[in-house]
Design a protein around this motif. Structure first.
Motif, short mmCIF file in Angstrom:
data_model
loop_
_atom_site.label_atom_id
_atom_site.label_comp_id
_atom_site.label_asym_id
_atom_site.label_seq_id
_atom_site.Cartn_x
_atom_site.Cartn_y
_atom_site.Cartn_z
N PRO B 282 37.40 -45.12 -33.37
CA PRO B 282 36.92 -45.83 -32.18
C PRO B 282 35.63 -45.17 -31.73
CG PRO B 282 39.19 -45.05 -31.90
CD PRO B 282 38.68 -44.44 -33.15
N PHE B 283 34.74 -45.93 -31.15
CA PHE B 283 33.45 -45.41 -30.69
C PHE B 283 33.65 -44.60 -29.42
CE2 PHE B 283 29.55 -46.12 -28.08
CZ PHE B 283 28.67 -45.44 -28.89
N ASP B 284 33.13 -43.37 -29.43
CA ASP B 284 33.19 -42.52 -28.25
C ASP B 284 31.75 -42.28 -27.79
OD1 ASP B 284 33.18 -40.47 -26.44
OD2 ASP B 284 34.65 -39.24 -27.51
N PRO B 285 31.35 -42.91 -26.67
CA PRO B 285 29.94 -42.82 -26.25
C PRO B 285 29.47 -41.37 -26.11
CG PRO B 285 31.13 -44.40 -24.89
CD PRO B 285 32.14 -43.74 -25.77
N ARG B 286 30.37 -40.48 -25.62
CA ARG B 286 29.95 -39.09 -25.38
C ARG B 286 29.62 -38.39 -26.70
NH1 ARG B 286 30.04 -37.59 -20.39
NH2 ARG B 286 30.83 -39.22 -19.04
N GLN B 287 30.52 -38.55 -27.65
CA GLN B 287 30.27 -37.95 -28.97
C GLN B 287 28.97 -38.47 -29.57
OE1 GLN B 287 33.37 -38.67 -31.77
NE2 GLN B 287 34.75 -37.14 -30.87
N PHE B 288 28.77 -39.77 -29.40
CA PHE B 288 27.58 -40.41 -29.95
C PHE B 288 26.31 -39.80 -29.35
CE2 PHE B 288 24.38 -43.83 -29.77
CZ PHE B 288 24.25 -44.08 -31.12
N VAL B 289 26.32 -39.64 -28.03
CA VAL B 289 25.14 -39.08 -27.37
C VAL B 289 24.96 -37.62 -27.75
CG1 VAL B 289 24.06 -38.60 -25.14
CG2 VAL B 289 25.25 -40.75 -25.50
N ASP B 290 26.07 -36.91 -27.95
CA ASP B 290 25.98 -35.52 -28.40
C ASP B 290 25.24 -35.43 -29.73
OD1 ASP B 290 27.18 -34.37 -26.29
OD2 ASP B 290 29.18 -34.26 -27.18
N ALA B 291 25.58 -36.36 -30.62
CA ALA B 291 24.95 -36.34 -31.94
C ALA B 291 23.48 -36.73 -31.83
CB ALA B 291 25.68 -37.29 -32.88
#
Lengths: 445, 297
Positions: B282-291
């Motif tokens: 599932p898409f996790d916005p926080r993880q995405f922004v971290d990357a």
């Protein structure tokens, strides 16, 4: 869709006054827009910056020619430099003195390697060669079957080893097979792989060492974004590539990745792939690509698109009718359909220089749905009515409006436009006799 | 007396803030903003959205120094991305249609998604509605076999809408929880192919009325600004309900989904991160922004 360079430059160009030489300020203001245009086209950030810096050094202090405004002159320099960069040196595949010529196709997942392999085989066959396709993608489910299907479609045999697990062993075996069967070109389709996957990249290098290809061709998706430099740089560093094939250029991507990849690898684009039909592999035109990346419109592509979708005989027949003013609503509908077959209107408008920047605004005026309504109205007429619109009286108009789900006003407007168009056609005919060129006679509401 | 004290304190406070202001007003150097803009553009966020993000950043009063700027930037991007949007497939039976241009990874995503849902105990049925691409049906059949789910398939070249129609009939007959339909890759600029997609969608809308239906557009993480045009056209054609960002295991950041969320308000629902069956999350916005913007060390 994209705000094109030309549209944006128009205002700037008029602000700049023609002076003796290009001043640094003139150059800066234009190059800022050029840089944005490159970035919108997905040219890599660093590549765009380096490119613009080089142009700046070359442009400042240049004599302004009489024919061009300073802004235009900078754009011309940009365009020329882009063409030069994209032009490269080697323009074709390298063929071995002693056959078979070995070509290894590499790239990331989904770039279009397998389709490209079949297209390339078809092209080579047309040139009298006997290519052998080699299926070494043993990882993706049904990848071998896919190559077999497209290979059969283009009439090229496919070498594969059912149950094999080592792609390098398959490639080696294919070379022996090619020699035995007298194939003069061997096209090896490698499995797609992420450039960040060290293990698979190393495997690809081992494949290169094992089969010693005369050409390693990197297949690049025209829609690739900023990552194109990292991708191409890695393939170049680990495997080493000799040329590029750009795929999916039939979409509306501006294709800035092509510049990024050429800049990073220093290798030329050999061919471009357009469409899913297996004859869609064409020579690369650096000038068209440069215009496309800059968003300057692409008239040549538009003309080709028209040639591709509009059947030449039908066009000749249409011309004859136009000249004799026998043009009916049936013909009108036929023309509408051919235009719509060429693709979405705004992407077509985007190819016309000068209109490119205003595509968004025009899309409202000539929107796809209004064409749909016009077609629906004509569809609701009887063959008699289409041939002789003057018989359409009030009651027929009501029926047509009901049948097409439009209003009587819509029907009236269409009939009026059609009458005007017919008059125009007559005049166009007269113009042409006087040696002037006619315009497309229909004005869409 | 209290009034005087208060007034005095206020003066102190004013003097203090004024001093602090001077320290912090070392206005953020242009270089910091330039660097941030470059980072966003190099992640494929695109110039217009990158500019919009930086405008919001400059407008924030709490951003005074280079230290707070990254935090604020993360907040702005998270706001644009919106909350995590889970798949809507309850109550069963539900349908998922996979859409996208050629080569983005639709079929592989379906294999992973079928695996993921089967593991949750759901009965999954695949519909091989990519009847165009060579061996696409075989590819999907192999995934069905690996995952251990059922598949409805016709001959190559068959009408994809008919495949989907039959699959929905099978879904009813066999008490299936989720139907996942594969569709042929199509460039969004091909009018006829988009019409074909609308037809498939009409069949699903009619046969699955009042049931949860997801129309997921699969994007390749390495695609640049053209992904916006893809999302816009597919959305206009079939009202896309979510995005799947495939191939995020490479070096591409997939920042264009921020532009899509910003301009078209389509949420990312799933991400693909590799070639094995388990590489779908599932898409996790926080993880995405971290990357996207690693927190500064």
């Amino acid at each position: 869709m994209f705000e094109a360079l030309q549209g944006r430059l128009q205002t700037i160009i008029t602000q700049l006054t023609g002076r003796g030489v290009l001043s640094e300020a003139d150059v800066d203001v234009v190059l800022r827009e050029v840089r944005l245009a490159l970035l919108e086209a997905d040219v890599n950030f660093k590549v765009a910056k380096a490119f613009v810096d080089r142009i700046k050094a070359a442009a400042v202090g240049q004599q302004v020619t009489k024919h061009l405004a300073p802004g235009q002159q900078v754009v011309k320099l940009v365009h020329e430099e882009l063409v030069r960069l994209l032009g490269g040196t080697a323009r074709d595949l390298r063929f071995a003195d002693r056959p078979p010529t070995i070509i290894l196709l590499v790239g990331v997942h989904g770039a279009g390697k397998t389709t490209t392999a079949a297209k390339l085989a078809a092209r080579l066959k047309r040139r009298g060669r006997q290519p052998l396709l080699v299926a070494t993608d043993l990882r993706r489910p049904a990848a071998v079957t896919q190559l077999q299907v497209v290979g059969e479609q283009v009439g090229a045999p496919v070498f594969s080893q059912p149950g094999a697990t080592d792609p390098i062993a398959v490639a080696r075996a294919s070379l022996r097979d090619a020699e035995r069967a007298g194939h003069d070109v061997v096209l090896i389709d490698a499995a797609g792989r992420q450039h960040a996957d060290d293990e698979l990249m190393t495997e690809l290098r081992a494949m290169r060492e094992a089969v010693q290809p005369h050409n390693v061709v990197l297949v690049v998706d025209a829609m690739t974004g900023q990552d194109a430099t990292a991708m191409a740089g890695r393939f170049q560093a680990v495997v080493g590539i000799d040329g590029l094939i750009v795929t999916k250029l039939d979409g509306d991507a501006r294709g800035g990745a092509v510049l990024s990849v050429v800049e990073v690898t220093g290798r030329p684009v050999l061919f471009v792939g357009t469409g899913e039909k297996l004859d869609g592999l064409e020579p690369f035109h650096p000038d068209r690509m440069a215009s496309r990346i800059l968003g300057m419109g692409d008239v040549l592509t538009l003309i080709e698109k028209a040639e591709e979708t509009i059947d030449a005989e039908a066009a000749a027949e249409m011309e004859r009718k136009l000249r004799r003013a026998e043009f009916t609503l049936d013909d009108f509908r036929e023309q509408l359909r051919s235009v719509r077959k060429m693709g979405p209107l705004d992407s077509l408008i985007g190819m016309i220089p000068g209109l490119a920047g205003r595509a968004a605004g025009l899309a409202g005026a000539v929107d796809e749905r209004s064409l749909g309504r016009v077609e629906a109205i004509i569809n609701s007429m009887t063959p008699d009515e289409r041939a002789r619109p003057d018989i359409i009286d009030g009651s027929r108009r009501r029926r047509i409006a009901r049948g097409s789900g439009t209003s009587i006003q819509d029907v009236n407007r269409l009939l009026k436009q059609f009458e005007e168009a017919k008059k125009l056609i007559k005049r166009v005919g007269e113009f042409e006799r006087k040696g002037k060129r006619g315009k497309f006679p229909f004005r869409l509401q | 007396m209290f009034d005087r004290l208060r007034a005095g304190l206020a003066r102190t406070r004013e003097a203090f803030t004024a001093r602090l202001d001077q320290v912090l007003a070392q206005p953020l150097s242009r270089a910091v903003f330039d660097e941030l803009e470059a980072a966003l553009i190099e992640a494929d966020v695109g110039v217009p959205t990158a500019s919009a993000i930086l405008d919001r950043l400059r407008a924030r009063r709490d951003v005074r120094d280079a230290r707070s700027v990254r935090g604020a930037l993360r907040e702005i991007i998270l706001e644009l991305l919106g909350e995590a949007a889970p798949l809507r497939i309850d109550p069963p039976p539900a349908a998922i249609i996979m859409l996208g241009v050629n080569g983005v990874g639709k079929t592989t995503t379906i294999g992973k998604l079928a695996h993921h849902l089967s593991r949750q105990g759901k009965r999954v049925l695949l519909a091989a509605a990519d009847t165009f691409r060579a061996a696409a049906i075989d590819q999907l059949a192999i995934w069905a076999q690996r995952v251990g789910c059922e598949i409805v398939r016709h001959a190559p070249g068959a009408d994809p809408a008919a495949v989907v129609f039959d699959a929905i009939a099978a879904l009813r007959a066999r008490a299936i929880d989720v139907l996942i339909a594969d569709t042929a890759g199509r460039l969004h600029t091909k009018v006829n192919l988009m019409e074909e997609l609308k037809k498939i969608n009409r069949v699903v809308a009619r046969e699955m009325a009042d049931r949860p239906v997801e129309r997921l557009l699969v994007l390749d993480a390495s695609t640049g600004q053209n992904a916006i045009a893809q999302a816009r056209t597919f959305k206009d054609a079939v009202e896309v309900t979510g995005l799947v960002l495939a191939k995020l295991d490479g070096t591409a950041k997939g920042g264009v989904v921020i532009a899509i969320a910003h301009e078209l308000a389509i949420p990312v629902k799933l991400i693909g991160t590799g070639e094995t069956l388990d590489d779908l999350q599932p898409f996790d916005p926080r993880q995405f922004v971290d990357a996207l913007l690693p927190p500064t060390p």
